[in-house]
Design an enzyme around this catalytic site. Structure first.
Site, PDB file in Angstrom:
ATOM      1  N   ASP A  94       0.816  -1.215   0.000  1.00  0.00           N
ATOM      2  CA  ASP A  94       0.000   0.000   0.000  1.00  0.00           C
ATOM      3  C   ASP A  94       0.860   1.280   0.000  1.00  0.00           C
ATOM      4  O   ASP A  94       1.895   1.338   0.665  1.00  0.00           O
ATOM      5  CB  ASP A  94      -0.881  -0.033   1.259  1.00  0.00           C
ATOM      6  CG  ASP A  94      -2.143   0.786   1.084  1.00  0.00           C
ATOM      7  OD1 ASP A  94      -2.644   0.845  -0.054  1.00  0.00           O
ATOM      8  OD2 ASP A  94      -2.632   1.362   2.080  1.00  0.00           O
ATOM      9  N   ASP A 116       2.040   5.279  -5.172  1.00  0.00           N
ATOM     10  CA  ASP A 116       1.353   6.508  -4.768  1.00  0.00           C
ATOM     11  C   ASP A 116       2.230   7.711  -5.094  1.00  0.00           C
ATOM     12  O   ASP A 116       3.067   8.130  -4.298  1.00  0.00           O
ATOM     13  CB  ASP A 116       1.016   6.473  -3.272  1.00  0.00           C
ATOM     14  CG  ASP A 116       0.205   7.707  -2.856  1.00  0.00           C
ATOM     15  OD1 ASP A 116       0.035   8.608  -3.707  1.00  0.00           O
ATOM     16  OD2 ASP A 116      -0.249   7.767  -1.705  1.00  0.00           O
ATOM     17  N   GLY A 229      -9.140   5.141   3.338  1.00  0.00           N
ATOM     18  CA  GLY A 229      -9.619   5.829   4.540  1.00  0.00           C
ATOM     19  C   GLY A 229     -10.964   5.316   5.015  1.00  0.00           C
ATOM     20  O   GLY A 229     -11.856   6.092   5.381  1.00  0.00           O
ATOM     21  N   ASN A 250     -10.536   0.205   1.503  1.00  0.00           N
ATOM     22  CA  ASN A 250      -9.406   0.008   2.420  1.00  0.00           C
ATOM     23  C   ASN A 250      -9.770   0.384   3.862  1.00  0.00           C
ATOM     24  O   ASN A 250     -10.285   1.486   4.094  1.00  0.00           O
ATOM     25  CB  ASN A 250      -8.235   0.915   2.020  1.00  0.00           C
ATOM     26  CG  ASN A 250      -7.568   0.505   0.736  1.00  0.00           C
ATOM     27  OD1 ASN A 250      -8.031  -0.390   0.038  1.00  0.00           O
ATOM     28  ND2 ASN A 250      -6.458   1.147   0.419  1.00  0.00           N
ATOM     29  N   VAL A 251      -9.449  -0.496   4.773  1.00  0.00           N
ATOM     30  CA  VAL A 251      -9.665  -0.191   6.200  1.00  0.00           C
ATOM     31  C   VAL A 251      -8.387  -0.548   6.969  1.00  0.00           C
ATOM     32  O   VAL A 251      -7.864  -1.664   6.826  1.00  0.00           O
ATOM     33  CB  VAL A 251     -10.849  -1.002   6.775  1.00  0.00           C
ATOM     34  CG1 VAL A 251     -11.065  -0.653   8.247  1.00  0.00           C
ATOM     35  CG2 VAL A 251     -12.133  -0.747   5.987  1.00  0.00           C
ATOM     36  N   THR A 253      -6.939   1.749  10.322  1.00  0.00           N
ATOM     37  CA  THR A 253      -6.926   2.211  11.713  1.00  0.00           C
ATOM     38  C   THR A 253      -7.975   1.509  12.583  1.00  0.00           C
ATOM     39  O   THR A 253      -7.686   1.102  13.716  1.00  0.00           O
ATOM     40  CB  THR A 253      -7.170   3.744  11.738  1.00  0.00           C
ATOM     41  OG1 THR A 253      -6.265   4.345  10.805  1.00  0.00           O
ATOM     42  CG2 THR A 253      -6.932   4.325  13.114  1.00  0.00           C
TER      43      THR A 253
HETATM   44  P1  13P Z   1      -7.839   4.042   7.512  1.00  0.00           P
HETATM   45  O1  13P Z   1      -6.677   3.760   8.393  1.00  0.00           O
HETATM   46  O2  13P Z   1      -8.382   5.424   7.658  1.00  0.00           O
HETATM   47  O3  13P Z   1      -8.904   2.987   7.620  1.00  0.00           O
HETATM   48  O4  13P Z   1      -7.297   3.999   6.002  1.00  0.00           O
HETATM   49  C1  13P Z   1      -6.673   2.841   5.540  1.00  0.00           C
HETATM   50  C2  13P Z   1      -6.223   3.022   4.151  1.00  0.00           C
HETATM   51  O5  13P Z   1      -6.852   3.699   3.355  1.00  0.00           O
HETATM   52  C3  13P Z   1      -4.996   2.365   3.744  1.00  0.00           C
HETATM   53  O6  13P Z   1      -4.661   2.667   2.427  1.00  0.00           O
END
Ligand code: 13P
Length: 313
Positions: A94, A116, A229, A250-251, A253
């Site tokens: 990522d 990226d 995010g 994508n998850v 945090t």
């Molecule tokens: P979050 O940590 O906000 O869930 O985002 C994860 C992410 O988009 C990794 O690319």
């Protein structure tokens, strides 16, 4: 079962996203989840298996620094994929910015890589994303098209390891639909990460997703779209994104929180004479599995594994 590419895992989702006659309720996205330890990797895959869902294991640069080696991650993921043949699993690098490191990930067997270069000027973003797409499509040990490529246009607010974007800057840099067709055509990428109002990390207030932009972007390109995010996005917004044609979510945090809360609770409740790490970390792994199961249902990708695997083998 070997790891599969993001392109393979998202082919059906993309078909549904692009078909105007498709019932929006039948559309689905595949979840991509961050990990930094083996219990988290296994928890993610266990959760996907419990819902017969495909899944994307996502390595951030921070997690890579902690683990120490791309080979170690690739070999572990390949081993997990063999252990869980009923789950289509993608291994994704990522938000990488170092072209040589990304190429190394391709060579050791990652099946999706993200270049990226979204903070660079548009032309440089095109140049770098194209270089990675050309390389990944030719040089995977899995053969031609053995690794797919994601790139980003626009900027998300928040921290993602080496990339820090203020909310003010991000507000100025939503993905511009007018820039999308040339970017996708010239780079040859397989998926596009879009900036439509989400941010990395926790939100101070609920995010305002620009569904108008999502609609425009979905109309001007034929590649799968990726929502970064995912932590803190309200369920209704996730559903709307999926119904409007988002193919990967994508998850990161939020999963760390679920894992750590469960581990903390185990330490708090176990007797002080308990030293078995499995009893401490095990609840974290289980909590992650439960969270992935819930997300698989939310993203509507529960029950899709069999059809995906049948289309491949
Ligand atoms: P979050 O940590 O906000 O869930 O985002 C994860 C992410 O988009 C990794 O690319």
């Amino acid at each position: 079962m070997p790891l599969v590419t993001m392109k393979q895992v998202m082919a059906d989702s993309l078909k549904r996203a692009l078909d105007p006659k498709e019932d929006p309720k039948e559309r689905y996205a595949v979840g991509a989840f961050n990990f930094s330890t083996i219990p988290e990797m296994v928890g993610i895959v266990e959760g996907a298996r419990s819902k017969s869902s495909p899944v994307i294991l996502m390595l951030s640069l921070g997690a890579l620094k902690y683990i120490g080696s791309l080979e170690l991650v690739a070999d572990t993921a390949k081993g997990i994929a063999r252990q869980y043949p009923e789950v289509p699993i993608v291994l994704h690098l990522d938000h990488a910015t170092d072209l040589e490191m990304i190429k190394h990930a391709v060579v050791v067997g990652f099946t999706n890589v993200m270049i990226d270069a979204s903070q660079e000027p548009y032309e440089v973003n095109i140049e770098k994303s194209k270089e990675i797409a050309d390389f990944a499509h030719k040089h995977s040990p899995r053969g031609l098209d053995g690794c797919s490529v994601e790139a980003e246009l626009g900027m998300l607010a928040g921290h993602e390891d080496n990339i820090v974007v203020s909310e003010e800057d991000a507000g100025k840099a939503y993905t511009d639909p007018k820039l999308v067709p040339r970017f996708v055509d010239e780079t040859g990428i397989d998926a596009l990460a879009v900036a439509i109002g989400t941010a990395h990390g926790f939100y101070k207030a609920a995010p305002k997703i620009r569904f108008d932009l999502l609609k425009e972007i979905r109309e001007v390109t034929g590649v799968p779209l990726v929502l970064h995010g995912g932590t803190g996005v309200p369920e209704e917004d996730f559903k709307k994104c999926v119904e409007m044609g988002m193919s990967k979510i994508n998850v990161g945090t939020g999963l760390k929180m679920v894992y750590t809360d469960a581990v903390r609770e185990a330490i708090r409740t176990l007797p002080e004479t308990e030293y078995d790490p499995r009893k401490i970390v095990g609840p974290g792994r289980k909590a992650i599995a439960d969270e992935i199961a819930q997300k698989s249902v939310l993203f509507n990708c529960a029950g899709k594994s069999e059809a995906i695997l049948k289309s491949l083998y």
